[in-house]
Design a protein around this motif. Structure first.
Motif, PDB file in Angstrom:
ATOM      1  N   GLU A 163     -49.529  58.810 -59.787  1.00 51.07           N
ATOM      2  CA  GLU A 163     -48.300  58.025 -59.932  1.00 51.07           C
ATOM      3  C   GLU A 163     -48.386  56.683 -59.207  1.00 51.07           C
ATOM      4  O   GLU A 163     -47.405  55.947 -59.141  1.00 51.07           O
ATOM      5  CB  GLU A 163     -47.105  58.824 -59.405  1.00 51.07           C
ATOM      6  CG  GLU A 163     -46.838  60.095 -60.194  1.00 51.07           C
ATOM      7  CD  GLU A 163     -46.515  59.831 -61.656  1.00 51.07           C
ATOM      8  OE1 GLU A 163     -45.727  58.896 -61.932  1.00 51.07           O
ATOM      9  OE2 GLU A 163     -47.065  60.544 -62.518  1.00 51.07           O
ATOM     10  N   LYS A 164     -49.570  56.394 -58.640  1.00 48.47           N
ATOM     11  CA  LYS A 164     -49.815  55.134 -57.922  1.00 48.47           C
ATOM     12  C   LYS A 164     -48.844  54.938 -56.748  1.00 48.47           C
ATOM     13  O   LYS A 164     -48.319  53.843 -56.520  1.00 48.47           O
ATOM     14  CB  LYS A 164     -49.769  53.947 -58.876  1.00 48.47           C
ATOM     15  CG  LYS A 164     -50.859  53.998 -59.932  1.00 48.47           C
ATOM     16  CD  LYS A 164     -50.795  52.802 -60.852  1.00 48.47           C
ATOM     17  CE  LYS A 164     -51.956  52.704 -61.787  1.00 48.47           C
ATOM     18  NZ  LYS A 164     -52.178  53.693 -62.748  1.00 48.47           N
ATOM     19  N   LEU A 165     -48.637  56.030 -56.006  1.00 47.62           N
ATOM     20  CA  LEU A 165     -47.775  55.991 -54.834  1.00 47.62           C
ATOM     21  C   LEU A 165     -48.629  56.034 -53.577  1.00 47.62           C
ATOM     22  O   LEU A 165     -49.624  56.755 -53.528  1.00 47.62           O
ATOM     23  CB  LEU A 165     -46.834  57.198 -54.812  1.00 47.62           C
ATOM     24  CG  LEU A 165     -45.821  57.331 -55.938  1.00 47.62           C
ATOM     25  CD1 LEU A 165     -45.100  58.665 -55.841  1.00 47.62           C
ATOM     26  CD2 LEU A 165     -44.834  56.178 -55.898  1.00 47.62           C
ATOM     27  N   SER A 166     -48.221  55.286 -52.584  1.00 42.95           N
ATOM     28  CA  SER A 166     -48.858  55.425 -51.277  1.00 42.95           C
ATOM     29  C   SER A 166     -48.257  56.646 -50.587  1.00 42.95           C
ATOM     30  O   SER A 166     -47.231  57.194 -51.040  1.00 42.95           O
ATOM     31  CB  SER A 166     -48.595  54.177 -50.427  1.00 42.95           C
ATOM     32  OG  SER A 166     -47.217  54.102 -50.091  1.00 42.95           O
ATOM     33  N   GLN A 167     -48.870  57.058 -49.499  1.00 44.13           N
ATOM     34  CA  GLN A 167     -48.286  58.161 -48.741  1.00 44.13           C
ATOM     35  C   GLN A 167     -46.887  57.778 -48.265  1.00 44.13           C
ATOM     36  O   GLN A 167     -45.976  58.611 -48.271  1.00 44.13           O
ATOM     37  CB  GLN A 167     -49.166  58.533 -47.547  1.00 44.13           C
ATOM     38  CG  GLN A 167     -50.435  59.238 -47.948  1.00 44.13           C
ATOM     39  CD  GLN A 167     -51.295  59.601 -46.759  1.00 44.13           C
ATOM     40  OE1 GLN A 167     -51.162  59.038 -45.669  1.00 44.13           O
ATOM     41  NE2 GLN A 167     -52.214  60.535 -46.976  1.00 44.13           N
ATOM     42  N   MET A 188     -54.571  78.413 -49.519  1.00 38.70           N
ATOM     43  CA  MET A 188     -53.561  77.381 -49.763  1.00 38.70           C
ATOM     44  C   MET A 188     -54.178  75.984 -49.726  1.00 38.70           C
ATOM     45  O   MET A 188     -53.484  75.005 -49.821  1.00 38.70           O
ATOM     46  CB  MET A 188     -52.447  77.538 -48.726  1.00 38.70           C
ATOM     47  CG  MET A 188     -51.237  76.679 -48.957  1.00 38.70           C
ATOM     48  SD  MET A 188     -50.404  76.952 -50.507  1.00 38.70           S
ATOM     49  CE  MET A 188     -49.009  77.875 -49.975  1.00 38.70           C
ATOM     50  N   ALA A 189     -55.488  75.912 -49.618  1.00 36.68           N
ATOM     51  CA  ALA A 189     -56.166  74.621 -49.512  1.00 36.68           C
ATOM     52  C   ALA A 189     -55.932  73.730 -50.721  1.00 36.68           C
ATOM     53  O   ALA A 189     -56.022  72.525 -50.622  1.00 36.68           O
ATOM     54  CB  ALA A 189     -57.657  74.829 -49.291  1.00 36.68           C
ATOM     55  N   MET A 190     -55.626  74.312 -51.846  1.00 36.24           N
ATOM     56  CA  MET A 190     -55.443  73.518 -53.065  1.00 36.24           C
ATOM     57  C   MET A 190     -54.165  72.683 -53.046  1.00 36.24           C
ATOM     58  O   MET A 190     -54.107  71.654 -53.697  1.00 36.24           O
ATOM     59  CB  MET A 190     -55.428  74.445 -54.285  1.00 36.24           C
ATOM     60  CG  MET A 190     -56.773  75.046 -54.604  1.00 36.24           C
ATOM     61  SD  MET A 190     -57.994  73.805 -55.063  1.00 36.24           S
ATOM     62  CE  MET A 190     -57.280  73.176 -56.560  1.00 36.24           C
ATOM     63  N   ILE A 191     -53.153  73.099 -52.320  1.00 41.10           N
ATOM     64  CA  ILE A 191     -51.880  72.370 -52.364  1.00 41.10           C
ATOM     65  C   ILE A 191     -52.058  70.934 -51.880  1.00 41.10           C
ATOM     66  O   ILE A 191     -51.500  70.003 -52.456  1.00 41.10           O
ATOM     67  CB  ILE A 191     -50.760  73.103 -51.590  1.00 41.10           C
ATOM     68  CG1 ILE A 191     -49.394  72.478 -51.866  1.00 41.10           C
ATOM     69  CG2 ILE A 191     -51.025  73.127 -50.100  1.00 41.10           C
ATOM     70  CD1 ILE A 191     -48.826  72.807 -53.191  1.00 41.10           C
ATOM     71  N   GLY A 192     -52.851  70.728 -50.837  1.00 41.97           N
ATOM     72  CA  GLY A 192     -53.077  69.374 -50.330  1.00 41.97           C
ATOM     73  C   GLY A 192     -53.757  68.487 -51.355  1.00 41.97           C
ATOM     74  O   GLY A 192     -53.378  67.332 -51.549  1.00 41.97           O
ATOM     75  N   LYS A 193     -54.747  69.022 -52.031  1.00 42.88           N
ATOM     76  CA  LYS A 193     -55.449  68.256 -53.063  1.00 42.88           C
ATOM     77  C   LYS A 193     -54.525  67.958 -54.240  1.00 42.88           C
ATOM     78  O   LYS A 193     -54.593  66.883 -54.842  1.00 42.88           O
ATOM     79  CB  LYS A 193     -56.689  69.016 -53.548  1.00 42.88           C
ATOM     80  CG  LYS A 193     -57.755  69.147 -52.502  1.00 42.88           C
ATOM     81  CD  LYS A 193     -58.376  67.802 -52.199  1.00 42.88           C
ATOM     82  CE  LYS A 193     -59.468  67.946 -51.169  1.00 42.88           C
ATOM     83  NZ  LYS A 193     -59.830  66.676 -50.567  1.00 42.88           N
ATOM     84  N   GLN A 194     -53.670  68.900 -54.568  1.00 39.48           N
ATOM     85  CA  GLN A 194     -52.742  68.681 -55.677  1.00 39.48           C
ATOM     86  C   GLN A 194     -51.719  67.605 -55.331  1.00 39.48           C
ATOM     87  O   GLN A 194     -51.409  66.741 -56.159  1.00 39.48           O
ATOM     88  CB  GLN A 194     -52.047  69.984 -56.053  1.00 39.48           C
ATOM     89  CG  GLN A 194     -52.974  70.961 -56.720  1.00 39.48           C
ATOM     90  CD  GLN A 194     -52.304  72.284 -57.015  1.00 39.48           C
ATOM     91  OE1 GLN A 194     -51.294  72.641 -56.423  1.00 39.48           O
ATOM     92  NE2 GLN A 194     -52.873  73.021 -57.949  1.00 39.48           N
ATOM     93  N   ILE A 195     -51.204  67.652 -54.120  1.00 36.58           N
ATOM     94  CA  ILE A 195     -50.252  66.617 -53.692  1.00 36.58           C
ATOM     95  C   ILE A 195     -50.915  65.248 -53.762  1.00 36.58           C
ATOM     96  O   ILE A 195     -50.353  64.291 -54.305  1.00 36.58           O
ATOM     97  CB  ILE A 195     -49.737  66.909 -52.269  1.00 36.58           C
ATOM     98  CG1 ILE A 195     -48.838  68.151 -52.287  1.00 36.58           C
ATOM     99  CG2 ILE A 195     -48.997  65.700 -51.696  1.00 36.58           C
ATOM    100  CD1 ILE A 195     -48.491  68.679 -50.912  1.00 36.58           C
ATOM    101  N   ILE A 232     -46.895  63.811 -44.988  1.00 38.45           N
ATOM    102  CA  ILE A 232     -47.645  63.753 -46.249  1.00 38.45           C
ATOM    103  C   ILE A 232     -49.145  63.793 -45.964  1.00 38.45           C
ATOM    104  O   ILE A 232     -49.894  64.529 -46.599  1.00 38.45           O
ATOM    105  CB  ILE A 232     -47.286  62.480 -47.052  1.00 38.45           C
ATOM    106  CG1 ILE A 232     -45.787  62.368 -47.307  1.00 38.45           C
ATOM    107  CG2 ILE A 232     -48.090  62.418 -48.342  1.00 38.45           C
ATOM    108  CD1 ILE A 232     -45.163  63.500 -48.065  1.00 38.45           C
ATOM    109  N   SER A 233     -49.582  63.021 -44.980  1.00 39.20           N
ATOM    110  CA  SER A 233     -50.987  63.001 -44.605  1.00 39.20           C
ATOM    111  C   SER A 233     -51.464  64.384 -44.160  1.00 39.20           C
ATOM    112  O   SER A 233     -52.532  64.843 -44.573  1.00 39.20           O
ATOM    113  CB  SER A 233     -51.210  61.986 -43.472  1.00 39.20           C
ATOM    114  OG  SER A 233     -52.544  62.037 -43.025  1.00 39.20           O
ATOM    115  N   ASN A 234     -50.664  65.046 -43.356  1.00 40.90           N
ATOM    116  CA  ASN A 234     -51.034  66.388 -42.887  1.00 40.90           C
ATOM    117  C   ASN A 234     -51.107  67.383 -44.042  1.00 40.90           C
ATOM    118  O   ASN A 234     -51.972  68.255 -44.051  1.00 40.90           O
ATOM    119  CB  ASN A 234     -50.055  66.877 -41.824  1.00 40.90           C
ATOM    120  CG  ASN A 234     -50.240  66.176 -40.505  1.00 40.90           C
ATOM    121  OD1 ASN A 234     -51.282  65.580 -40.240  1.00 40.90           O
ATOM    122  ND2 ASN A 234     -49.222  66.220 -39.669  1.00 40.90           N
TER     123      ASN A 234
END
Length: 64
Positions: A15-19, A1-8, A33-35
């Motif tokens: 989209e130029k959004l901060s956490q 599931m390691a890919m989900i964090g990179k995808q997020i 979000i950070s976690n």
């Protein structure tokens, strides 16, 4: 599931959004979000899906 964090992280940055921006949109904490991005925890897919659907409905009603 390691890919989900990179995808997020990828889509958030695309989209130029901060956490904090993403957290506000999802009614979550910035720490969540950070976690997710660091693969410390995983998003609850059911909650995210529900919030996404609610957000989509709001956007569609604004287009009317």
């Amino acid at each position: 599931m390691a890919m989900i964090g990179k995808q997020i992280q990828y889509y958030r940055k695309r989209e130029k959004l901060s956490q904090q921006d993403l957290a506000d949109r999802l009614c979550m904490s910035r720490q969540a979000i950070s976690n997710w991005e660091r693969n410390i925890s995983e998003p609850d897919i059911d909650s995210i899906t529900k919030r996404s659907e609610e957000h989509t409905s709001e956007l569609q009603s604004q287009d009317l």
